[in-house]
Design a protein around this motif. Structure first.
Motif, short mmCIF file in Angstrom:
data_model
loop_
_atom_site.label_atom_id
_atom_site.label_comp_id
_atom_site.label_asym_id
_atom_site.label_seq_id
_atom_site.Cartn_x
_atom_site.Cartn_y
_atom_site.Cartn_z
N ALA A 1 37.48 -24.38 -17.78
CA ALA A 1 36.60 -25.52 -18.07
C ALA A 1 35.16 -25.13 -17.84
O ALA A 1 34.85 -24.28 -17.02
N TRP A 2 34.26 -25.75 -18.58
CA TRP A 2 32.82 -25.58 -18.46
C TRP A 2 32.18 -26.92 -18.74
O TRP A 2 32.87 -27.87 -19.14
N ASP A 3 30.90 -27.04 -18.51
CA ASP A 3 30.21 -28.29 -18.80
C ASP A 3 30.32 -28.58 -20.28
O ASP A 3 29.75 -27.87 -21.10
N GLY A 4 31.09 -29.59 -20.63
CA GLY A 4 31.22 -29.97 -22.03
C GLY A 4 32.53 -29.61 -22.69
O GLY A 4 32.73 -29.92 -23.85
N GLY A 5 33.44 -28.95 -22.01
CA GLY A 5 34.70 -28.64 -22.67
C GLY A 5 35.66 -27.85 -21.84
O GLY A 5 35.40 -27.51 -20.68
N GLU A 6 36.82 -27.57 -22.44
CA GLU A 6 37.81 -26.73 -21.81
C GLU A 6 38.59 -26.01 -22.91
O GLU A 6 38.54 -26.40 -24.07
N ALA A 7 39.28 -24.93 -22.51
CA ALA A 7 40.00 -24.13 -23.49
C ALA A 7 41.19 -23.44 -22.83
O ALA A 7 41.27 -23.32 -21.61
N LEU A 8 42.10 -23.00 -23.67
CA LEU A 8 43.25 -22.23 -23.22
C LEU A 8 42.87 -20.75 -23.23
O LEU A 8 42.33 -20.25 -24.22
N LEU A 9 43.13 -20.07 -22.15
CA LEU A 9 42.81 -18.65 -22.02
C LEU A 9 44.11 -17.86 -22.10
O LEU A 9 45.04 -18.08 -21.33
N HIS A 10 44.17 -16.95 -23.07
CA HIS A 10 45.38 -16.14 -23.24
C HIS A 10 44.99 -14.75 -23.68
O HIS A 10 44.27 -14.61 -24.67
N PRO A 11 45.41 -13.73 -23.02
CA PRO A 11 46.14 -13.74 -21.76
C PRO A 11 45.21 -13.99 -20.59
O PRO A 11 44.03 -13.71 -20.65
N CYS A 12 45.79 -14.52 -19.54
CA CYS A 12 45.01 -14.80 -18.34
C CYS A 12 44.93 -13.52 -17.50
O CYS A 12 45.95 -12.88 -17.25
N PRO A 13 43.74 -13.11 -17.08
CA PRO A 13 43.62 -11.89 -16.27
C PRO A 13 44.38 -12.01 -14.95
O PRO A 13 44.57 -13.11 -14.43
N ALA A 14 44.80 -10.89 -14.41
CA ALA A 14 45.52 -10.89 -13.13
C ALA A 14 44.59 -11.39 -12.03
O ALA A 14 43.39 -11.14 -12.06
N PRO A 15 45.16 -12.11 -11.04
CA PRO A 15 44.33 -12.63 -9.93
C PRO A 15 43.79 -11.54 -9.05
O PRO A 15 44.22 -10.48 -8.95
#
Length: 71
Positions: free
Chosen positions: A57-71
């Motif tokens: 999420a950011w100011d003004g929106g959100e999105a699906l992140l794929h692939p998600c980086p390792a923690p």
């Protein structure tokens, strides 16, 4: 010969491709649309580890992140 006609309107950009006097392709892009390659500050809201995805999420929106980086 093909030509593109582009018009900047209120809140959007409209484009039409003209071939032999007929519209063969058209595009409408909102002014607030993100484009590929945009870099902006965001935070990871939720990790969906089963699918290796996350929601950012950011100011003004959100999105699906794929692939998600390792923690």
């Amino acid at each position: 010969m093909a030509d593109w006609i582009v018009e900047r309107g209120i809140g959007e950009i409209r484009a039409a491709r003209i071939v032999d006097g007929a519209i063969v392709e058209a595009r409408i892009e909102p002014d607030d649309a993100l484009r590929a390659g945009t870099v902006l500050p965001a935070r990871l809201v939720r990790r969906i580890s089963v699918r290796n995805e996350g929601i950012v999420a950011w100011d003004g929106g959100e999105a699906l992140l794929h692939p998600c980086p390792a923690p």
